[in-house]
Write a protein that holds these residues in place. Structure first.
Motif, PDB file in Angstrom:
ATOM      1  N   LEU A 218       7.109  10.086 -23.059  1.00  0.00           N
ATOM      2  CA  LEU A 218       5.734   9.602 -22.964  1.00  0.00           C
ATOM      3  C   LEU A 218       4.884  10.796 -22.544  1.00  0.00           C
ATOM      4  O   LEU A 218       5.128  11.385 -21.478  1.00  0.00           O
ATOM      5  N   HIS A 219       3.869  11.173 -23.340  1.00  0.00           N
ATOM      6  CA  HIS A 219       3.217  12.451 -23.075  1.00  0.00           C
ATOM      7  C   HIS A 219       1.848  12.529 -23.734  1.00  0.00           C
ATOM      8  O   HIS A 219       1.474  11.678 -24.553  1.00  0.00           O
ATOM      9  N   GLY A 220       1.129  13.590 -23.384  1.00  0.00           N
ATOM     10  CA  GLY A 220      -0.168  13.840 -23.989  1.00  0.00           C
ATOM     11  C   GLY A 220      -0.045  14.190 -25.459  1.00  0.00           C
ATOM     12  O   GLY A 220       0.901  14.852 -25.889  1.00  0.00           O
ATOM     13  N   ASP A 221      -0.997  13.732 -26.242  1.00  0.00           N
ATOM     14  CA  ASP A 221      -1.001  13.935 -27.694  1.00  0.00           C
ATOM     15  C   ASP A 221      -0.915  15.427 -28.021  1.00  0.00           C
ATOM     16  O   ASP A 221      -1.789  16.214 -27.626  1.00  0.00           O
ATOM     17  N   PRO A 222       0.128  15.854 -28.768  1.00  0.00           N
ATOM     18  CA  PRO A 222       0.255  17.280 -29.083  1.00  0.00           C
ATOM     19  C   PRO A 222      -0.827  17.815 -30.016  1.00  0.00           C
ATOM     20  O   PRO A 222      -0.927  19.033 -30.185  1.00  0.00           O
ATOM     21  N   GLU A 223      -1.631  16.947 -30.603  1.00  0.00           N
ATOM     22  CA  GLU A 223      -2.779  17.443 -31.373  1.00  0.00           C
ATOM     23  C   GLU A 223      -3.706  18.275 -30.489  1.00  0.00           C
ATOM     24  O   GLU A 223      -4.372  19.204 -30.957  1.00  0.00           O
ATOM     25  N   VAL A 224      -3.726  17.956 -29.174  1.00  0.00           N
ATOM     26  CA  VAL A 224      -4.652  18.643 -28.261  1.00  0.00           C
ATOM     27  C   VAL A 224      -3.967  19.128 -26.991  1.00  0.00           C
ATOM     28  O   VAL A 224      -4.639  19.604 -26.077  1.00  0.00           O
ATOM     29  N   THR A 225      -2.636  19.020 -26.929  1.00  0.00           N
ATOM     30  CA  THR A 225      -1.922  19.267 -25.678  1.00  0.00           C
ATOM     31  C   THR A 225      -0.672  20.120 -25.918  1.00  0.00           C
ATOM     32  O   THR A 225       0.067  19.878 -26.873  1.00  0.00           O
ATOM     33  N   PHE A 226      -0.427  21.083 -25.040  1.00  0.00           N
ATOM     34  CA  PHE A 226       0.816  21.861 -25.056  1.00  0.00           C
ATOM     35  C   PHE A 226       2.014  20.908 -25.049  1.00  0.00           C
ATOM     36  O   PHE A 226       1.982  19.922 -24.326  1.00  0.00           O
ATOM     37  N   PRO A 227       3.040  21.154 -25.874  1.00  0.00           N
ATOM     38  CA  PRO A 227       3.321  22.360 -26.656  1.00  0.00           C
ATOM     39  C   PRO A 227       2.827  22.324 -28.101  1.00  0.00           C
ATOM     40  O   PRO A 227       3.269  23.151 -28.895  1.00  0.00           O
ATOM     41  N   TYR A 228       1.955  21.405 -28.460  1.00  0.00           N
ATOM     42  CA  TYR A 228       1.238  21.363 -29.740  1.00  0.00           C
ATOM     43  C   TYR A 228       2.112  21.128 -30.974  1.00  0.00           C
ATOM     44  O   TYR A 228       1.737  20.355 -31.847  1.00  0.00           O
ATOM     45  N   TYR A 229       3.241  21.781 -31.080  1.00  0.00           N
ATOM     46  CA  TYR A 229       4.046  21.728 -32.307  1.00  0.00           C
ATOM     47  C   TYR A 229       5.245  20.802 -32.179  1.00  0.00           C
ATOM     48  O   TYR A 229       6.168  20.857 -32.998  1.00  0.00           O
ATOM     49  N   SER A 230       5.235  19.928 -31.202  1.00  0.00           N
ATOM     50  CA  SER A 230       6.352  19.011 -30.974  1.00  0.00           C
ATOM     51  C   SER A 230       5.838  17.820 -30.194  1.00  0.00           C
ATOM     52  O   SER A 230       4.949  17.955 -29.345  1.00  0.00           O
ATOM     53  N   GLY A 231       6.394  16.634 -30.501  1.00  0.00           N
ATOM     54  CA  GLY A 231       6.034  15.450 -29.743  1.00  0.00           C
ATOM     55  C   GLY A 231       5.245  14.414 -30.517  1.00  0.00           C
ATOM     56  O   GLY A 231       4.699  13.472 -29.925  1.00  0.00           O
ATOM     57  N   TYR A 232       5.220  14.533 -31.841  1.00  0.00           N
ATOM     58  CA  TYR A 232       4.494  13.566 -32.662  1.00  0.00           C
ATOM     59  C   TYR A 232       5.323  12.286 -32.854  1.00  0.00           C
ATOM     60  O   TYR A 232       6.550  12.299 -32.753  1.00  0.00           O
ATOM     61  N   ALA A 233       4.638  11.199 -33.138  1.00  0.00           N
ATOM     62  CA  ALA A 233       5.298   9.894 -33.218  1.00  0.00           C
ATOM     63  C   ALA A 233       6.259   9.785 -34.393  1.00  0.00           C
ATOM     64  O   ALA A 233       7.146   8.923 -34.388  1.00  0.00           O
TER      65      ALA A 233
END
Length: 345
Positions: A218-233
């Motif tokens: 559960l984390h901040g949207d990587p579109e605008v949050t580090f690490p940016y290139y990982s963590g999409y749904a």
């Protein structure tokens, strides 16, 4: 609840972080340990114990051996090469460069093994990383033997460390090392639940093609949050690991109610996957006043978080990840642990 902690975690005394275009004192600092330890002692939560030394074998069970060797030798080689400051990468094998060669020069090796530039390597970094993974192993060993919950006050944190990369203040992936130890002890499937504001890209990468570890973040949207290139749904795992990687990205300013609803879904997935142990990557940087994060938890909300986590009904290990509003970090960590303990009683 038993806490594991090592004085060796203080050996990393980095002075340099690249933040907003300036070199600043790192947000991840030894003082974080003192504030958590102070609150733990005041709370009477339980004994604080020094872990055993477990050596390199548990690290090499989840990390590349050449990467581990690089970390062990980096500082010495950096100083021997005549560099004056701390070791910070300044070039990577980016999309237009070759990524199949590891340069002989330490500056080139830094870029090969780093995923970001904010994390310097300083004297004592490797030793602190070794101490941190010992803390994680001590905690998971205690829970495996007794079934009781435990807390590992890990520093440096670990969830950004991938199979052969460091960054985000992380060098060895403590949660991955602990999960592998649980599997090696006979468990069939382990859940890692990452509640840090930043996506646990390293943990995801290590287990992405495996079905014996269910990784949920559960984390901040990587579109605008580090690490940016990982963590999409849409990152669900691959091959045998398909369906065993679950991400809940949420925008800055997400309410506690929305976040808790995602947590309830995560806990339902853990139950459905028939996991036998829960490892919580405990980042308290979801706090409203955290300087490098953007969620809205109050200190009281962390107690509720602990109570919700107890609903998993599993042997549970909490491992420290992020949290940089240092004035409140001790209160927030202990509130999670006390909330969990209260629901277990």
């Amino acid at each position: 609840m038993l806490t594991f902690y090592s004085e060796g975690s203080r050996l990393r005394q980095a002075r340099t972080e690249l933040h907003d275009g300036a070199l600043v004192t790192p947000f991840e600092c030894p003082e974080r340990l003192d504030l958590v330890l102070k609150q733990l002692r005041q709370s009477g939560l339980g004994e604080i114990r020094t872990p055993n030394a477990y050596g390199l074998a548990p690290v090499q069970a989840v990390h590349d051996k050449d990467y581990v060797t690089f970390l062990a030798n980096c500082w010495t080689e950096w100083v021997s090469a005549g560099h004056k400051g701390e070791a910070i990468p300044n070039i990577w094998p980016a999309r237009t460069l070759r990524g199949d060669r590891i340069p002989r020069a330490i500056s080139g090796q830094l870029g090969y093994y780093a995923l970001a530039a904010e994390t310097s390597i300083s004297e004592g970094t490797f030793e602190a990383a070794m101490a941190s993974k010992d803390v994680a192993l001590g905690a998971v060993e205690h829970t495996l033997k007794t079934g009781e919950p435990s807390f590992g006050l890990c520093r440096p944190p670990g969830h950004h460390a991938a199979y052969d990369q460091f960054g985000g203040y992380c060098f060895f992936n403590n949660a991955a090392i602990a999960a592998q130890r649980a599997l090696d002890s006979g468990m069939g499937r382990v859940a890692i639940l990452d509640v840090d504001f930043h996506h646990g890209n390293g943990t995801q990468q290590i287990f992405y093609q495996r079905d014996d570890v269910l990784f949920i973040s559960l984390h901040g949207d990587p579109e605008v949050t580090f690490p940016y290139y990982s963590g999409y749904a849409d990152e669900h795992g691959q091959g045998q690991g398909e369906g065993f990687n679950v991400n809940y990205p949420m925008p800055p300013g997400t309410s506690v109610a929305t976040w808790m609803a995602a947590l309830d879904q995560a806990l339902a997935r853990i139950h459905a996957a028939k996991c036998e142990c829960l490892i919580v990557s405990l980042g308290v940087d979801i706090f409203v006043d955290d300087p490098i994060s953007e969620f809205t938890f109050s200190s009281e909300d962390f107690t509720l978080l602990g109570k919700r986590l107890a609903h998993a009904g599993l042997p549970s290990v909490f491992l420290m990840e992020g949290g940089y509003a240092v004035e409140a970090i001790g209160v927030n960590v202990v509130n999670v642990l006390q909330g969990f303990k209260q629901s277990m009683e």
